[in-house]
Write a protein that holds these residues in place. Structure first.
Motif, PDB file in Angstrom:
ATOM      1  N   GLU A  47      50.309  41.249  44.972  1.00 47.00           N
ATOM      2  CA  GLU A  47      51.149  40.436  44.028  1.00 47.00           C
ATOM      3  C   GLU A  47      49.964  40.146  43.050  1.00 47.00           C
ATOM      4  O   GLU A  47      48.731  40.164  43.236  1.00 47.00           O
ATOM      5  CB  GLU A  47      51.454  39.424  44.837  1.00 47.00           C
ATOM      6  CG  GLU A  47      52.505  39.584  45.794  1.00 47.00           C
ATOM      7  CD  GLU A  47      53.778  39.629  45.095  1.00 47.00           C
ATOM      8  OE1 GLU A  47      54.212  39.367  44.338  1.00 47.00           O
ATOM      9  OE2 GLU A  47      54.659  40.872  45.901  1.00 47.00           O
ATOM     10  N   GLU A  48      50.446  39.558  41.955  1.00 45.94           N
ATOM     11  CA  GLU A  48      49.743  38.908  40.973  1.00 45.94           C
ATOM     12  C   GLU A  48      48.746  37.986  41.340  1.00 45.94           C
ATOM     13  O   GLU A  48      49.274  36.952  42.146  1.00 45.94           O
ATOM     14  CB  GLU A  48      50.458  38.519  39.599  1.00 45.94           C
ATOM     15  CG  GLU A  48      49.772  37.803  38.574  1.00 45.94           C
ATOM     16  CD  GLU A  48      49.109  38.712  37.562  1.00 45.94           C
ATOM     17  OE1 GLU A  48      48.154  38.087  37.166  1.00 45.94           O
ATOM     18  OE2 GLU A  48      49.355  39.820  37.650  1.00 45.94           O
ATOM     19  N   GLY A  49      47.522  37.966  41.012  1.00 46.67           N
ATOM     20  CA  GLY A  49      46.477  37.112  41.533  1.00 46.67           C
ATOM     21  C   GLY A  49      46.177  37.044  43.139  1.00 46.67           C
ATOM     22  O   GLY A  49      45.401  36.162  43.484  1.00 46.67           O
ATOM     23  N   GLU A  50      46.689  37.916  43.849  1.00 50.92           N
ATOM     24  CA  GLU A  50      46.365  38.112  45.241  1.00 50.92           C
ATOM     25  C   GLU A  50      44.928  38.658  45.369  1.00 50.92           C
ATOM     26  O   GLU A  50      44.690  39.714  44.643  1.00 50.92           O
ATOM     27  CB  GLU A  50      47.447  38.939  45.879  1.00 50.92           C
ATOM     28  CG  GLU A  50      47.375  39.132  47.380  1.00 50.92           C
ATOM     29  CD  GLU A  50      48.606  39.999  47.877  1.00 50.92           C
ATOM     30  OE1 GLU A  50      48.264  40.380  49.169  1.00 50.92           O
ATOM     31  OE2 GLU A  50      49.385  40.108  47.336  1.00 50.92           O
ATOM     32  N   ILE A  51      44.187  38.152  46.294  1.00 51.77           N
ATOM     33  CA  ILE A  51      42.829  38.759  46.800  1.00 51.77           C
ATOM     34  C   ILE A  51      42.980  40.318  47.275  1.00 51.77           C
ATOM     35  O   ILE A  51      43.864  40.656  48.014  1.00 51.77           O
ATOM     36  CB  ILE A  51      42.094  37.898  47.898  1.00 51.77           C
ATOM     37  CG1 ILE A  51      41.994  36.340  47.171  1.00 51.77           C
ATOM     38  CG2 ILE A  51      40.812  38.530  48.353  1.00 51.77           C
ATOM     39  CD1 ILE A  51      41.498  35.632  48.401  1.00 51.77           C
ATOM     40  N   ASN A  69      42.077  31.070  45.972  1.00 47.60           N
ATOM     41  CA  ASN A  69      42.061  29.420  45.197  1.00 47.60           C
ATOM     42  C   ASN A  69      40.765  29.403  44.550  1.00 47.60           C
ATOM     43  O   ASN A  69      39.455  29.450  45.357  1.00 47.60           O
ATOM     44  CB  ASN A  69      42.023  28.715  46.567  1.00 47.60           C
ATOM     45  CG  ASN A  69      41.864  27.265  46.608  1.00 47.60           C
ATOM     46  OD1 ASN A  69      41.597  26.712  45.442  1.00 47.60           O
ATOM     47  ND2 ASN A  69      42.269  26.505  47.589  1.00 47.60           N
ATOM     48  N   PRO A  70      40.710  29.027  43.257  1.00 48.29           N
ATOM     49  CA  PRO A  70      39.697  29.184  42.475  1.00 48.29           C
ATOM     50  C   PRO A  70      38.540  27.851  43.180  1.00 48.29           C
ATOM     51  O   PRO A  70      37.387  27.680  42.852  1.00 48.29           O
ATOM     52  CB  PRO A  70      40.206  28.550  41.148  1.00 48.29           C
ATOM     53  CG  PRO A  70      41.437  27.954  41.208  1.00 48.29           C
ATOM     54  CD  PRO A  70      41.780  28.568  42.641  1.00 48.29           C
ATOM     55  N   ILE A 127      37.713  27.561  46.160  1.00 51.46           N
ATOM     56  CA  ILE A 127      36.886  28.093  47.278  1.00 51.46           C
ATOM     57  C   ILE A 127      36.538  29.557  47.134  1.00 51.46           C
ATOM     58  O   ILE A 127      35.930  30.193  48.041  1.00 51.46           O
ATOM     59  CB  ILE A 127      37.540  27.988  48.656  1.00 51.46           C
ATOM     60  CG1 ILE A 127      38.852  28.631  48.626  1.00 51.46           C
ATOM     61  CG2 ILE A 127      37.532  26.509  49.121  1.00 51.46           C
ATOM     62  CD1 ILE A 127      39.525  28.605  50.300  1.00 51.46           C
ATOM     63  N   HIS A 128      37.094  30.346  46.288  1.00 54.77           N
ATOM     64  CA  HIS A 128      36.780  31.624  45.641  1.00 54.77           C
ATOM     65  C   HIS A 128      36.302  31.941  44.449  1.00 54.77           C
ATOM     66  O   HIS A 128      36.613  31.025  43.585  1.00 54.77           O
ATOM     67  CB  HIS A 128      38.202  32.601  45.654  1.00 54.77           C
ATOM     68  CG  HIS A 128      38.782  32.532  47.389  1.00 54.77           C
ATOM     69  ND1 HIS A 128      39.984  31.700  47.545  1.00 54.77           N
ATOM     70  CD2 HIS A 128      38.433  32.992  48.343  1.00 54.77           C
ATOM     71  CE1 HIS A 128      40.467  32.003  48.773  1.00 54.77           C
ATOM     72  NE2 HIS A 128      39.604  32.492  49.170  1.00 54.77           N
ATOM     73  N   GLN A 129      35.415  32.807  44.215  1.00 55.63           N
ATOM     74  CA  GLN A 129      34.989  33.160  42.952  1.00 55.63           C
ATOM     75  C   GLN A 129      35.396  34.558  42.691  1.00 55.63           C
ATOM     76  O   GLN A 129      34.865  35.621  43.191  1.00 55.63           O
ATOM     77  CB  GLN A 129      33.487  33.017  42.730  1.00 55.63           C
ATOM     78  CG  GLN A 129      32.935  33.488  41.489  1.00 55.63           C
ATOM     79  CD  GLN A 129      31.122  33.261  41.525  1.00 55.63           C
ATOM     80  OE1 GLN A 129      30.798  32.797  42.541  1.00 55.63           O
ATOM     81  NE2 GLN A 129      30.804  33.859  40.621  1.00 55.63           N
ATOM     82  N   ALA A 130      36.638  34.729  41.611  1.00 50.74           N
ATOM     83  CA  ALA A 130      36.732  36.213  41.237  1.00 50.74           C
ATOM     84  C   ALA A 130      35.504  36.901  40.576  1.00 50.74           C
ATOM     85  O   ALA A 130      35.232  36.438  39.299  1.00 50.74           O
ATOM     86  CB  ALA A 130      37.944  36.006  40.330  1.00 50.74           C
ATOM     87  N   VAL A 131      35.250  37.835  40.950  1.00 49.77           N
ATOM     88  CA  VAL A 131      34.162  38.818  40.257  1.00 49.77           C
ATOM     89  C   VAL A 131      34.478  39.879  39.629  1.00 49.77           C
ATOM     90  O   VAL A 131      33.998  40.709  38.810  1.00 49.77           O
ATOM     91  CB  VAL A 131      33.007  38.996  41.447  1.00 49.77           C
ATOM     92  CG1 VAL A 131      32.174  37.660  41.777  1.00 49.77           C
ATOM     93  CG2 VAL A 131      33.446  39.779  42.509  1.00 49.77           C
ATOM     94  N   GLN A 132      35.913  40.141  39.953  1.00 47.34           N
ATOM     95  CA  GLN A 132      36.483  41.409  39.269  1.00 47.34           C
ATOM     96  C   GLN A 132      38.005  41.616  39.213  1.00 47.34           C
ATOM     97  O   GLN A 132      38.414  40.802  40.470  1.00 47.34           O
ATOM     98  CB  GLN A 132      36.160  42.774  40.019  1.00 47.34           C
ATOM     99  CG  GLN A 132      36.349  44.130  39.462  1.00 47.34           C
ATOM    100  CD  GLN A 132      35.788  45.154  40.250  1.00 47.34           C
ATOM    101  OE1 GLN A 132      35.261  45.034  41.419  1.00 47.34           O
ATOM    102  NE2 GLN A 132      36.065  46.273  39.574  1.00 47.34           N
ATOM    103  N   HIS A 133      38.580  41.718  38.319  1.00 46.00           N
ATOM    104  CA  HIS A 133      40.034  41.952  38.369  1.00 46.00           C
ATOM    105  C   HIS A 133      40.387  43.303  38.193  1.00 46.00           C
ATOM    106  O   HIS A 133      39.820  44.146  37.686  1.00 46.00           O
ATOM    107  CB  HIS A 133      40.635  41.104  37.090  1.00 46.00           C
ATOM    108  CG  HIS A 133      40.349  39.741  36.936  1.00 46.00           C
ATOM    109  ND1 HIS A 133      41.156  39.118  37.730  1.00 46.00           N
ATOM    110  CD2 HIS A 133      39.498  39.115  36.191  1.00 46.00           C
ATOM    111  CE1 HIS A 133      40.702  37.662  37.313  1.00 46.00           C
ATOM    112  NE2 HIS A 133      39.942  37.807  36.475  1.00 46.00           N
ATOM    113  N   VAL A 134      41.606  43.897  39.154  1.00 43.56           N
ATOM    114  CA  VAL A 134      41.709  45.240  39.123  1.00 43.56           C
ATOM    115  C   VAL A 134      43.353  45.194  39.097  1.00 43.56           C
ATOM    116  O   VAL A 134      44.018  44.075  39.430  1.00 43.56           O
ATOM    117  CB  VAL A 134      41.343  45.862  40.598  1.00 43.56           C
ATOM    118  CG1 VAL A 134      39.986  45.945  40.660  1.00 43.56           C
ATOM    119  CG2 VAL A 134      42.010  44.848  41.650  1.00 43.56           C
ATOM    120  N   GLN A 135      44.078  46.399  39.053  1.00 49.71           N
ATOM    121  CA  GLN A 135      45.373  46.562  38.890  1.00 49.71           C
ATOM    122  C   GLN A 135      45.856  47.194  40.113  1.00 49.71           C
ATOM    123  O   GLN A 135      45.344  48.360  40.372  1.00 49.71           O
ATOM    124  CB  GLN A 135      45.932  47.161  37.566  1.00 49.71           C
ATOM    125  CG  GLN A 135      45.739  46.582  36.515  1.00 49.71           C
ATOM    126  CD  GLN A 135      46.317  47.017  35.230  1.00 49.71           C
ATOM    127  OE1 GLN A 135      46.529  48.283  35.210  1.00 49.71           O
ATOM    128  NE2 GLN A 135      46.278  46.332  34.103  1.00 49.71           N
TER     129      GLN A 135
END
Length: 180
Positions: A151-155, A135-136, A138-146
């Motif tokens: 699932e797509e967009g899951e923590i 949830n943007p 309350i969360h800050q995405a600092v990295q994207h991984v595969q």
């Protein structure tokens, strides 16, 4: 002759009108003086009320400032046992000669202290942010991984927990999210 006779009557009539006007003026002046005095009293009352409001405002500001200054007193007092526990854990770990045992005891003490700290937070309305779904707000995405496991967009991972204070976000969680 008629003209001379009319003149004293006119003068008498004018004098009578002037006297009536003078009496009316006296009444009007007296009324105006009374009204003026009443207005002065009302102005004085209004000025006193204004001064009282200003004094009350100063008192409220002083009290509010004092409340703000000491608002964290209960929280600080509740944190003191946490500090005591950490100091005790360090002291005991230094006394133990067997370093493996000391390490195990230290880890156990830190875990108990963390539990005490989180309980103190909870008692004061500080709660960790949930990490079920990204949830943007309350969360800050600092990295994207595969990752095939997510699932797509899951923590995928949490680097740093976020916290709320009585429902208001005070620090977002720093997370890694899956990007396919």
């Amino acid at each position: 002759m008629g003209k001379k006779h009319n003149k004293p009557q006119k003068e008498e009539k004018n004098n009578q009108q002037n006297q009536e006007k003078s009496e009316n003026l006296d009444i009007d002046i007296e009324t105006l003086l009374k009204q003026n005095e009443e207005l002065k009293q009302k102005l004085d009352e209004a000025l006193r009320a204004y001064a009282k409001c200003e004094n009350d405002k100063k008192i409220l500001k002083k009290e509010t400032d004092a409340l703000i200054d000491y608002a964290y007193e209960k929280f600080a007092k509740d944190l003191l046992p946490v500090v005591d526990s950490l100091e005790l854990a360090i002291s005991h770990a230094k006394e133990i000669e067997n370093k493996e045992e000391a390490f195990d005891k230290l880890v156990e003490g830190v875990e108990l202290t963390l539990k005490k700290m989180l309980d103190t937070f909870k008692n004061h309305g500080i709660e960790p942010v949930e990490h079920e779904e990204f949830n943007p707000e309350i969360h800050q995405a600092v990295q994207h991984v595969q990752s095939e496991e997510h699932e797509e967009g899951e923590i995928v991972d949490v680097y740093q927990k976020g916290y709320t204070l009585k429902g208001k976000l005070i620090r977002p969680s720093m997370v890694t999210i899956n990007k396919k």
